[in-house]
Scaffold this motif. Structure first.
Motif, mmCIF file in Angstrom:
data_model
loop_
_atom_site.group_PDB
_atom_site.id
_atom_site.type_symbol
_atom_site.label_atom_id
_atom_site.label_comp_id
_atom_site.label_asym_id
_atom_site.label_seq_id
_atom_site.Cartn_x
_atom_site.Cartn_y
_atom_site.Cartn_z
ATOM 1 N N PHE A 131 0.862 -1.173 0.000
ATOM 2 C CA PHE A 131 0.000 0.000 0.000
ATOM 3 C C PHE A 131 0.899 1.223 0.000
ATOM 4 C CE2 PHE A 131 -1.859 -3.395 2.472
ATOM 5 C CZ PHE A 131 -3.127 -3.541 1.918
ATOM 6 N N THR A 132 0.426 2.314 -0.568
ATOM 7 C CA THR A 132 1.138 3.572 -0.406
ATOM 8 C C THR A 132 0.688 4.229 0.898
ATOM 9 O OG1 THR A 132 -0.528 4.897 -1.549
ATOM 10 C CG2 THR A 132 1.203 3.873 -2.912
ATOM 11 N N VAL A 133 1.492 5.165 1.364
ATOM 12 C CA VAL A 133 1.098 5.918 2.556
ATOM 13 C C VAL A 133 -0.202 6.678 2.278
ATOM 14 C CG1 VAL A 133 1.785 7.699 4.204
ATOM 15 C CG2 VAL A 133 3.485 6.105 3.323
ATOM 16 N N GLN A 134 -0.380 7.123 1.034
ATOM 17 C CA GLN A 134 -1.632 7.795 0.667
ATOM 18 C C GLN A 134 -2.817 6.848 0.796
ATOM 19 O OE1 GLN A 134 -2.300 11.260 -0.530
ATOM 20 N NE2 GLN A 134 -4.172 10.336 0.290
ATOM 21 N N ASP A 135 -2.645 5.578 0.368
ATOM 22 C CA ASP A 135 -3.715 4.579 0.533
ATOM 23 C C ASP A 135 -4.130 4.461 1.993
ATOM 24 O OD1 ASP A 135 -3.679 3.922 -2.173
ATOM 25 O OD2 ASP A 135 -2.254 2.267 -1.893
ATOM 26 N N ILE A 136 -3.136 4.436 2.867
ATOM 27 C CA ILE A 136 -3.414 4.276 4.301
ATOM 28 C C ILE A 136 -4.140 5.498 4.843
ATOM 29 C CG2 ILE A 136 -2.311 4.100 6.572
ATOM 30 C CD1 ILE A 136 -0.125 2.392 5.168
ATOM 31 N N ALA A 137 -3.677 6.685 4.478
ATOM 32 C CA ALA A 137 -4.325 7.909 4.948
ATOM 33 C C ALA A 137 -5.770 7.977 4.461
ATOM 34 C CB ALA A 137 -3.540 9.127 4.472
ATOM 35 N N THR A 138 -5.998 7.586 3.219
ATOM 36 C CA THR A 138 -7.357 7.605 2.676
ATOM 37 C C THR A 138 -8.253 6.622 3.415
ATOM 38 O OG1 THR A 138 -6.514 8.247 0.496
ATOM 39 C CG2 THR A 138 -8.728 7.282 0.585
ATOM 40 N N ALA A 139 -7.731 5.423 3.671
ATOM 41 C CA ALA A 139 -8.526 4.404 4.374
ATOM 42 C C ALA A 139 -8.891 4.849 5.781
ATOM 43 C CB ALA A 139 -7.742 3.088 4.429
ATOM 44 N N LEU A 140 -8.013 5.629 6.405
ATOM 45 C CA LEU A 140 -8.266 6.089 7.773
ATOM 46 C C LEU A 140 -9.022 7.415 7.810
ATOM 47 C CD1 LEU A 140 -4.838 5.307 9.509
ATOM 48 C CD2 LEU A 140 -6.840 3.849 9.256
ATOM 49 N N GLY A 141 -9.180 8.053 6.661
ATOM 50 C CA GLY A 141 -9.776 9.391 6.647
ATOM 51 C C GLY A 141 -8.922 10.368 7.425
ATOM 52 N N ALA A 142 -7.590 10.204 7.315
ATOM 53 C CA ALA A 142 -6.656 10.961 8.149
ATOM 54 C C ALA A 142 -5.829 11.922 7.299
ATOM 55 C CB ALA A 142 -5.732 9.996 8.891
ATOM 56 N N VAL A 181 -3.569 10.993 13.254
ATOM 57 C CA VAL A 181 -4.879 10.477 13.671
ATOM 58 C C VAL A 181 -5.242 11.030 15.047
ATOM 59 C CG1 VAL A 181 -4.687 8.358 12.325
ATOM 60 C CG2 VAL A 181 -3.835 8.377 14.662
ATOM 61 N N PRO A 182 -6.486 11.477 15.228
ATOM 62 C CA PRO A 182 -6.891 12.018 16.526
ATOM 63 C C PRO A 182 -7.234 10.947 17.547
ATOM 64 C CG PRO A 182 -8.687 12.191 14.955
ATOM 65 C CD PRO A 182 -7.514 11.659 14.190
ATOM 66 N N ARG A 183 -7.643 9.769 17.082
ATOM 67 C CA ARG A 183 -8.066 8.693 17.999
ATOM 68 C C ARG A 183 -7.316 7.423 17.617
ATOM 69 N NH1 ARG A 183 -11.379 6.762 21.784
ATOM 70 N NH2 ARG A 183 -12.735 4.971 21.361
ATOM 71 N N PRO A 184 -6.173 7.164 18.231
ATOM 72 C CA PRO A 184 -5.295 6.079 17.776
ATOM 73 C C PRO A 184 -5.945 4.707 17.727
ATOM 74 C CG PRO A 184 -4.117 7.520 19.274
ATOM 75 C CD PRO A 184 -5.548 7.969 19.288
ATOM 76 N N ARG A 185 -6.654 4.321 18.761
ATOM 77 C CA ARG A 185 -7.203 2.969 18.766
ATOM 78 C C ARG A 185 -8.248 2.786 17.670
ATOM 79 N NH1 ARG A 185 -6.868 -1.591 21.467
ATOM 80 N NH2 ARG A 185 -8.718 -2.879 21.812
ATOM 81 N N TYR A 186 -9.000 3.834 17.392
ATOM 82 C CA TYR A 186 -9.968 3.736 16.302
ATOM 83 C C TYR A 186 -9.246 3.661 14.958
ATOM 84 C CZ TYR A 186 -14.291 4.375 13.744
ATOM 85 O OH TYR A 186 -15.366 4.182 12.919
ATOM 86 N N ALA A 187 -8.147 4.369 14.846
ATOM 87 C CA ALA A 187 -7.347 4.280 13.622
ATOM 88 C C ALA A 187 -6.833 2.864 13.401
ATOM 89 C CB ALA A 187 -6.176 5.258 13.697
ATOM 90 N N MET A 188 -6.537 2.151 14.492
ATOM 91 C CA MET A 188 -6.076 0.765 14.362
ATOM 92 C C MET A 188 -7.123 -0.112 13.696
ATOM 93 S SD MET A 188 -2.988 0.109 15.347
ATOM 94 C CE MET A 188 -3.056 -1.644 15.747
ATOM 95 N N SER A 189 -8.401 0.178 13.939
ATOM 96 C CA SER A 189 -9.444 -0.641 13.322
ATOM 97 C C SER A 189 -9.403 -0.491 11.802
ATOM 98 C CB SER A 189 -10.818 -0.276 13.874
ATOM 99 O OG SER A 189 -11.222 1.020 13.444
ATOM 100 N N GLY A 190 -9.243 0.739 11.328
ATOM 101 C CA GLY A 190 -9.185 0.962 9.889
ATOM 102 C C GLY A 190 -7.916 0.415 9.259
ATOM 103 N N LEU A 191 -6.786 0.588 9.938
ATOM 104 C CA LEU A 191 -5.514 0.100 9.406
ATOM 105 C C LEU A 191 -5.500 -1.419 9.308
ATOM 106 C CD1 LEU A 191 -2.571 0.745 8.543
ATOM 107 C CD2 LEU A 191 -1.941 0.438 10.958
#
Length: 363
Positions: free
Chosen positions: A3-14, A77-87
């Motif tokens: 994945f690109t870093v952009q893919d990850i940011a998009t998936a997380l809405g970050a 990311v403002p909420r790390p644990r929630y970001a883990m769900s998306g990642l």
């Protein structure tokens, strides 16, 4: 899978800063991250680990100085644990279950298999069972006669779905889960010692020696949408009406749900929770590990029970519980503090008794 870093940011809405084209193959702890890993440093306490690793990109807390940390890109990311769900959802490849029906699978007459289903080796689908669209079933699972499984379910290795069970969409069952086994329900020809103890809270009475007779389970199990069952979790069928689990509820490994139990929506039941027969659990209830619930009681909406709590009586909505037997968490903590003070109190009482005794001797 990369994945690109952009893919990850998009998936997380970050928010992304830096080079979004960096290729990422896995997530890693900061100190162990390599050039193709994204480091998980979502709290300032993990910043030191970035210096010991070789990550070019990281997921960081808001306000972090990503350039100062030696990175080429950062996702905030403002909420790390929630970001883990998306990642983890993005990066999890899931089990390998080949499309279609494996040649060793047994599909009984009258069973219906939905479009794009994937059924693995040695799976058995019983007569008249209905399997929804895009369902994936791993090896050695059994779906018994007249059961129904909704769309997009994932049923992993060795899961057993009993007869007449009804399951909604997006169901997940981890290996070894059993849905729809008979309830544990037995009765004696005459009044038993157990019945006497329940009535008297302590007296066994003069109950005769006698054996146990099975009460058969005529009901089944009904499960809503988006429910997940952990490994080796067991949900018993109802005696007459169905045992039921509401949409969005998640059960951890080794949870046991007894016959006739009703569990509401969006509940979270952690490992080794046991709920005895005919109890009703409200919506959004959270039970930590090893919580036990007595039979034939009600636990209201939004109740939270701490680890190893034993609930013997009805619990009102919104109550926070702890202890054996369960009590309000703040009351339990105060009672435990008092218990820890007892040795000192006993010593003080003994000293007072000794002083009083000496005073009497002097008189």
């Amino acid at each position: 899978m990369a994945f690109t870093v952009q893919d990850i940011a998009t998936a997380l809405g970050a928010r992304l800063e830096g080079d979004g084209t960096i290729q990422i193959v896995r997530a890693a702890e900061p100190a162990h991250a390599g050039p193709c890993d994204i480091a998980l440093a979502m709290d300032p306490k993990y910043a030191d680990g970035l210096g010991r690793g070789a990550a070019r990109a990281a997921i960081l807390w808001d306000g972090a100085d990503w350039r100062g940390l030696g990175l080429e890109a950062a996702v905030f990311v403002p909420r790390p644990r929630y970001a883990m769900s998306g990642l983890t959802r993005l990066m999890d490849p899931g089990p390998e279950i080949a499309p279609g029906i494996h040649p060793s699978a047994i599909i009984e007459p009258g069973a219906r298999i939905g479009a794009e289903a994937a059924i693995g080796p040695f799976v058995v689908v019983g007569a008249r069972a209905v399997i929804g669209d895009r369902v994936r079933i791993a090896s050695h699972a059994v779906i018994a006669e007249d059961a129904r499984v909704g769309d997009d379910a994932l049923i992993l290795h060795g899961v057993r779905i009993g007869a007449r069970v009804r399951i909604g969409d997006r169901f997940v069952a981890q290996p070894g889960a059993v849905v729809g086994a008979d309830g544990f329900s037995f009765v004696t020809p005459e009044k038993s010692a157990v019945e006497n103890v329940r009535e008297t809270l302590g007296a066994r009475g003069d109950a005769a020696a006698q054996g146990w007779t099975r009460i058969h389970s005529l009901g089944a199990v009904t499960i809503g949408d988006d429910v997940e069952l952990g490994a080796n979790t067991c949900v018993d069928r109802g005696t007459i009406r169905d045992t039921s689990i509401g949409s969005g509820t998640k059960l951890d490994n080794l949870v046991h749900v007894g016959h006739n139990v009703q569990i509401g929506r969006d509940c979270l039941l952690c490992g080794q929770v046991g709920i005895a027969g005919s109890s009703k659990i409200g919506d959004r209830v959270v039970f930590a590990g090893q919580v036990g619930v007595n039979d034939n009681i009600f636990v209201g909406d939004d109740v939270v029970a701490g680890g190893a709590t034993k609930i013997f009586t009805n619990a009102p909505a919104g109550r926070v519980l702890l202890g054996y037997p369960a009590m309000k968490m703040e009351s339990h903590i105060e009672a435990y503090r008092g218990l820890r003070r007892l040795p000192r109190l006993f010593a003080q009482v003994a000293a007072l008794q000794k002083a009083v005794s000496k005073t009497h001797d002097t008189d």
